[in-house]
Design a protein around this motif. Structure first.
Motif, PDB file in Angstrom:
ATOM      1  N   THR A   1       5.485  63.561  49.065  1.00  0.00           N
ATOM      2  CA  THR A   1       6.238  64.703  48.558  1.00  0.00           C
ATOM      3  C   THR A   1       6.768  65.570  49.693  1.00  0.00           C
ATOM      4  O   THR A   1       6.186  65.601  50.788  1.00  0.00           O
ATOM      5  N   ASP A   2       7.841  66.300  49.431  1.00  0.00           N
ATOM      6  CA  ASP A   2       8.404  67.192  50.448  1.00  0.00           C
ATOM      7  C   ASP A   2       7.607  68.485  50.583  1.00  0.00           C
ATOM      8  O   ASP A   2       7.924  69.326  51.429  1.00  0.00           O
ATOM      9  N   ARG A   3       6.558  68.641  49.777  1.00  0.00           N
ATOM     10  CA  ARG A   3       5.750  69.857  49.893  1.00  0.00           C
ATOM     11  C   ARG A   3       4.992  69.928  51.217  1.00  0.00           C
ATOM     12  O   ARG A   3       4.481  70.985  51.586  1.00  0.00           O
ATOM     13  N   TRP A   4       4.907  68.801  51.937  1.00  0.00           N
ATOM     14  CA  TRP A   4       4.203  68.760  53.220  1.00  0.00           C
ATOM     15  C   TRP A   4       5.159  68.399  54.355  1.00  0.00           C
ATOM     16  O   TRP A   4       4.747  67.899  55.403  1.00  0.00           O
ATOM     17  N   ASN A   5       6.438  68.669  54.161  1.00  0.00           N
ATOM     18  CA  ASN A   5       7.421  68.332  55.188  1.00  0.00           C
ATOM     19  C   ASN A   5       7.294  69.234  56.419  1.00  0.00           C
ATOM     20  O   ASN A   5       6.917  70.402  56.326  1.00  0.00           O
TER      21      ASN A   5
ATOM     22  N   PRO B   1       7.842  64.053  55.987  1.00  0.00           N
ATOM     23  CA  PRO B   1       6.442  64.323  55.660  1.00  0.00           C
ATOM     24  C   PRO B   1       5.576  64.394  56.918  1.00  0.00           C
ATOM     25  O   PRO B   1       5.705  63.563  57.819  1.00  0.00           O
TER      26      PRO B   1
ATOM     27  N   ASP C   1      -1.165  65.656  45.776  1.00  0.00           N
ATOM     28  CA  ASP C   1      -0.235  65.037  46.719  1.00  0.00           C
ATOM     29  C   ASP C   1      -0.875  63.972  47.595  1.00  0.00           C
ATOM     30  O   ASP C   1      -0.160  63.215  48.267  1.00  0.00           O
TER      31      ASP C   1
ATOM     32  N   THR D   1       2.955  58.605  46.151  1.00  0.00           N
ATOM     33  CA  THR D   1       4.226  59.314  46.268  1.00  0.00           C
ATOM     34  C   THR D   1       4.122  60.340  47.383  1.00  0.00           C
ATOM     35  O   THR D   1       3.243  61.204  47.362  1.00  0.00           O
TER      36      THR D   1
ATOM     37  N   THR E   1      10.414  61.059  51.868  1.00  0.00           N
ATOM     38  CA  THR E   1       9.732  61.423  50.637  1.00  0.00           C
ATOM     39  C   THR E   1      10.083  60.417  49.551  1.00  0.00           C
ATOM     40  O   THR E   1      11.155  59.805  49.567  1.00  0.00           O
ATOM     41  N   GLY E   2       9.156  60.243  48.606  1.00  0.00           N
ATOM     42  CA  GLY E   2       9.396  59.315  47.510  1.00  0.00           C
ATOM     43  C   GLY E   2       8.268  58.317  47.361  1.00  0.00           C
ATOM     44  O   GLY E   2       7.215  58.433  47.994  1.00  0.00           O
TER      45      GLY E   2
ATOM     46  N   MET F   1      -2.363  71.647  45.202  1.00  0.00           N
ATOM     47  CA  MET F   1      -1.372  70.628  45.515  1.00  0.00           C
ATOM     48  C   MET F   1      -1.952  69.518  46.392  1.00  0.00           C
ATOM     49  O   MET F   1      -1.510  68.377  46.329  1.00  0.00           O
TER      50      MET F   1
END
Length: 256
Positions: free
Chosen positions: A21-25, A31, A5, A19, A66-67, A1
């Motif tokens: 992403t919320d994967r690293w929130n 983020p 990301d 972009t 995110t976005g 990822m």
């Protein structure tokens, strides 16, 4: 990822599409600042075609979401040994972060190391803090952590010493490149939590990237020594398993 990301795509004239992403929130639902730095540093390096990143200084100007985002880059100087550029991260009409970074080749030179790495048990003999005070989603699912002991704040009993030593690596054992070292300088819970503080947010972060690490875990030392008027510093050292200092950083953060 991590690769997906932190990738940005050139649009032309130094502008790149990115972009977040919320994967690293973080637990705050935003983020992580280290993730933003890694993505910006990677995009800037590709745009100015610099050598390895050497130093990066980022100021966070607005709370990220995110976005889709836009990275606006430019070269400031292309010296014989060091190339320097800047990058601005925008989300719509909101200026999120500003980065200045220098890049240079690593062709040897004198080295004197007077510091020592953290003295930690082997990672397999350490505690995985996820589910023991740390969340198990967002950035805490993207980075593996191992601590010698469970942190005091996780039991509601901060120990009063804002110093943390731990192992880190990207989840899945992905090789750690130099932008990933910048991420790991700001990926764990702030040590000021051992003073009873619940959270803080980075205002400015400067990272020195000394060398590519040997494969494996990264030994990390985080310290805070000064909390003044609601702001605090946080120093970080990253060492590879061979005992090499690979990165260090200092940030100024605000207590929430």
């Amino acid at each position: 990822m991590y690769d997906l990301d932190t990738t940005s795509h050139p649009r032309g004239d130094g502008v790149r599409d990115l972009t977040l992403t919320d994967r690293w929130n973080t637990p705050l639902g935003k983020p992580n600042g280290g993730y933003i730095l890694a993505a910006m540093l990677r995009g800037l390096g590709e745009e100015i075609k610099g050598s390895d990143p050497l130093v990066a200084a980022i100021t966070y100007l607005a709370s990220p979401e995110t976005g889709p985002a836009e990275l606006r880059t430019s070269a400031l100087r292309r010296g014989r040994r060091v190339q320097t550029g800047e990058a601005a991260l925008w989300e719509g009409d909101r200026h999120i972060a500003q980065l200045v970074a220098s890049f240079a080749g690593r062709d040897g030179g004198r080295t004197h190391e007077l510091g020592t790495p953290p003295q930690l048990p082997a990672p397999d003999d350490c505690v995985d803090p996820r589910g023991q005070g740390l969340p198990d989603d967002g950035i805490f699912d993207r980075v593996d952590y191992r601590l010698a002991a469970r942190p005091g704040w996780a039991d509601g009993a901060p120990n009063g010493d804002p110093t943390v030593e731990l192992w880190q690596r990207l989840a899945g054992g992905r090789e750690i490149d130099l932008p990933a070292l910048a991420l790991l300088c700001d990926s764990y819970a702030p040590p000021v939590m051992e003073l009873g503080e619940l959270a803080s947010m980075t205002v400015q972060l400067t990272v020195h990237l000394h060398r590519r690490p040997e494969p494996g875990w990264i030994a990390t030392r985080l310290t805070t020594r000064h909390v003044v008027n609601g702001f605090h510093e946080e120093d970080c050292e990253l060492w590879d398993e061979a005992g090499n200092l690979v990165a260090q950083s200092r940030q100024l953060a605000i207590l929430l």
